[in-house]
Write an enzyme that holds these catalytic residues in place. Structure first.
Site, PDB file in Angstrom:
ATOM      1  N   CYS A   8      -5.166 -34.131 -26.537  1.00 11.57           N
ATOM      2  CA  CYS A   8      -5.721 -35.221 -25.733  1.00 11.57           C
ATOM      3  C   CYS A   8      -4.766 -36.415 -25.768  1.00 11.57           C
ATOM      4  CB  CYS A   8      -7.116 -35.596 -26.225  1.00 11.57           C
ATOM      5  SG  CYS A   8      -8.241 -35.946 -24.872  1.00 11.57           S
ATOM      6  N   HIS A  10      -1.737 -38.737 -23.430  1.00 15.48           N
ATOM      7  CA  HIS A  10      -1.832 -39.423 -22.134  1.00 15.48           C
ATOM      8  C   HIS A  10      -1.985 -38.406 -21.006  1.00 15.48           C
ATOM      9  CE1 HIS A  10      -0.747 -42.939 -24.350  1.00 15.48           C
ATOM     10  NE2 HIS A  10       0.480 -42.532 -24.590  1.00 15.48           N
ATOM     11  N   GLU A  32      -8.456 -31.051 -29.766  1.00 18.95           N
ATOM     12  CA  GLU A  32      -7.561 -32.086 -30.295  1.00 18.95           C
ATOM     13  C   GLU A  32      -7.631 -32.052 -31.817  1.00 18.95           C
ATOM     14  OE1 GLU A  32      -5.108 -34.606 -31.395  1.00 18.95           O
ATOM     15  OE2 GLU A  32      -5.236 -34.470 -29.199  1.00 18.95           O
ATOM     16  N   CYS A  42       3.149 -47.600 -27.691  1.00 21.61           N
ATOM     17  CA  CYS A  42       3.931 -48.768 -27.301  1.00 21.61           C
ATOM     18  C   CYS A  42       3.328 -50.057 -27.857  1.00 21.61           C
ATOM     19  CB  CYS A  42       4.027 -48.861 -25.777  1.00 21.61           C
ATOM     20  SG  CYS A  42       2.429 -49.016 -24.954  1.00 21.61           S
ATOM     21  N   THR A 110      -1.007 -30.024 -23.146  1.00 17.88           N
ATOM     22  CA  THR A 110      -0.592 -31.427 -23.183  1.00 17.88           C
ATOM     23  C   THR A 110      -0.516 -31.851 -24.649  1.00 17.88           C
ATOM     24  OG1 THR A 110      -2.915 -32.041 -22.827  1.00 17.88           O
ATOM     25  CG2 THR A 110      -1.470 -32.062 -20.902  1.00 17.88           C
ATOM     26  N   LYS A 132       4.978 -43.533 -34.623  1.00 17.97           N
ATOM     27  CA  LYS A 132       4.541 -42.747 -33.476  1.00 17.97           C
ATOM     28  C   LYS A 132       3.029 -42.852 -33.257  1.00 17.97           C
ATOM     29  CE  LYS A 132       4.505 -39.400 -30.303  1.00 17.97           C
ATOM     30  NZ  LYS A 132       4.871 -39.665 -28.911  1.00 17.97           N
ATOM     31  N   TYR A 157      14.119 -47.286 -27.756  1.00 20.21           N
ATOM     32  CA  TYR A 157      13.114 -48.296 -27.414  1.00 20.21           C
ATOM     33  C   TYR A 157      12.259 -48.680 -28.612  1.00 20.21           C
ATOM     34  CZ  TYR A 157      13.563 -49.244 -22.441  1.00 20.21           C
ATOM     35  OH  TYR A 157      14.008 -49.721 -21.239  1.00 20.21           O
ATOM     36  N   LEU A 298       7.864 -40.172 -21.739  1.00 11.67           N
ATOM     37  CA  LEU A 298       7.339 -41.454 -21.276  1.00 11.67           C
ATOM     38  C   LEU A 298       5.885 -41.290 -20.846  1.00 11.67           C
ATOM     39  CD1 LEU A 298      10.316 -42.724 -19.062  1.00 11.67           C
ATOM     40  CD2 LEU A 298       9.610 -43.644 -21.281  1.00 11.67           C
ATOM     41  N   THR A 300       4.206 -42.968 -18.643  1.00  9.97           N
ATOM     42  CA  THR A 300       4.030 -43.029 -17.187  1.00  9.97           C
ATOM     43  C   THR A 300       4.215 -41.663 -16.546  1.00  9.97           C
ATOM     44  OG1 THR A 300       6.350 -43.747 -17.139  1.00  9.97           O
ATOM     45  CG2 THR A 300       4.671 -45.453 -16.921  1.00  9.97           C
TER      46      THR A 300
END
Length: 447
Positions: A8, A10, A32, A42, A110, A132, A157, A298, A300
């Site tokens: 589970c 993004h 999960e 982030c 995922t 993380k 990043y 990423l 997004t």
């Protein structure tokens, strides 16, 4: 249609919610292994410097809400094995330890990524942390109050964001990077130098070409000794930010993976087994500047892929358009935004590429104040296709990075960009927008 979603993340959260929206008749089960879902990593640096007061605010979804949508949510359940031929998975309930099997018509993988931790002596010390997930974020915050000297290993990043956060909270910060520049996946050496200068101006000590070879933590109350070919460093705390790797062990031997272990998918995000879809950090994504699949972890990109899987669950409806890996970073008072490929990586990929750099005020000098922006535009010298761009300055140019991302995805040229109709207002830009100007610079260079 019986759908199982493993992980589970993004991509997983988006796939689940979109499936329930578009196919409410589907029977959806989520497995999960953690005790939480949808954590935004982030936000770790923001939490460290108290911009975000509560780490729990970094969750944008809950198991309870997913259950209210009609999803069968199995938290703390670890998928042990996948049998693609039988369309079956083996699962362990991590609380009861019971092991059982479940079957599916469609399997959505995922499983995300994990921190890539180098196999070095001492890396498992309690004074050497990774960055993380939610629990790691808690450890980073708790250790900050008892550690004045902090060393960040890795200048991607996460490493840059943590270096800024520790500097903003009065820590003595050292940043060690194994190669010759920072953010090497996103910027060229000239832009790296600007970022390093900004870090140094705010008290961060930066050492490039300094790979770590070991950590010595033999004395419980003594600082960590960090060994490198350039000499030893000592630190109260070390945070390792050396990148991520796809979580795809379950799919070994079941579907096609690339040489890095990332899942290979087609335009519809199906794997080599048509009943298995994959999205997010577990996959290699089509990178539009090179038209080749690469590992791009990423959020997004993961969200976009999750939405597309929901649309393709019953058949081929929506192609995955690929990604430009568009990103942004707030660094002290300045903003970095990037999209597409760097010149260095474009040349390494065999593309006949070059770049131009615009440096100038973002708006007219007759305004009460303005500031310099730096834009590097990368393009193909053969067909003049735009391949990438990097933006840096105090003025927020993040939406300009989005505009270039659209240009890359639509295969626009420097001529297209030079003559695109853009607004002018003295509060926001020059009479000729900086994007028009940097594209015109590229045309002039070619002429």
């Amino acid at each position: 249609m019986k759908v199982i979603v493993v992980g589970c993340t993004h991509a997983g959260v988006t796939a689940v919610t979109e499936i329930m929206k578009q196919h409410p008749e589907a029977e959806v089960t989520v497995y999960e292994r953690n005790d939480n879902v949808s954590f935004l990593s982030c936000g770790i640096a923001l939490y460290l410097q108290d911009t975000v007061k509560h780490l729990e605010d970094m969750f944008y979804e809950t198991p309870e809400h997913l259950a209210s949508l009609g999803v069968n949510v199995k938290i703390k359940h670890d998928v042990l094995k996948i049998d693609a031929k039988k369309q079956q998975i083996t699962v362990q309930n991590l609380e009861s330890k019971a092991i059982f099997t479940d079957t599916y018509d469609r399997l959505v993988m995922t499983t995300g990524s994990a921190a890539s931790v180098p196999l070095l002596q001492g890396v498992d010390s309690s004074k050497v942390l990774v960055c993380k997930n939610y629990h790691q974020a808690q450890a980073i915050k708790q250790s900050a109050s008892t550690s004045h000297q902090v060393t960040i290993v890795g200048a991607g990043y996460s490493g840059i964001e943590l270096a800024e956060a520790y500097a903003n909270t009065d820590h003595q910060v050292t940043l060690l990077q194994g190669d010759s520049q920072v953010l090497s996946n996103y910027v060229d050496p000239e832009m790296s130098a600007r970022i390093v200068a900004s870090l140094q101006q705010h008290g961060v000590t930066v050492h490039l070409n300094t790979p770590v070879t070991a950590f010595n933590t033999s004395e419980p109350n003594a600082p960590v000794q960090i060994k490198t070919p350039q000499g030893d460093f000592t630190s109260d705390l070390v945070v390792v930010c050396t990148g991520f790797m796809p979580n795809t062990d379950l799919l070994q031997g079941q579907v096609d993976l690339d040489r890095h272990g990332a899942v290979i998918t087609n335009d519809w995000l199906e794997t080599s087994e048509p009943t298995i879809f994959a999205a997010g950090d577990a996959c290699a994504a089509k990178f539009n500047p090179t038209k080749r699949p690469i590992f791009i972890p990423l959020a997004t990109n993961a969200v976009q892929q999750g939405r597309i899987i929901a649309r393709n669950l019953y058949g081929h409806v929506q192609r995955y358009p690929g990604t430009q890996a568009t990103t942004a970073l707030r660094l002290f008072a300045q903003t970095l935004a990037t999209t597409g490929i760097t010149l260095k990586k474009a040349l390494a990929a065999g593309i006949d590429a070059t770049s131009v750099t615009y440096c100038g005020p973002y708006r007219p000098t007759f305004m009460p104040q303005t500031s310099e922006v730096v834009i590097e535009l990368v393009y193909d010298r053969v067909d003049h296709r735009i391949l990438g761009a990097q933006f840096f300055g105090e003025y927020d140019l993040t939406q300009s990075a989005n505009a270039i991302s659209i240009s890359i995805q639509n295969q626009n040229t420097i001529e297209d960009l030079a003559f695109t109709d853009m607004l002018f207002n003295p509060f926001y830009d020059q009479p000729v927008n900086y994007l028009n100007q940097v594209a015109q610079m590229a045309i002039d260079q070619e002429n």
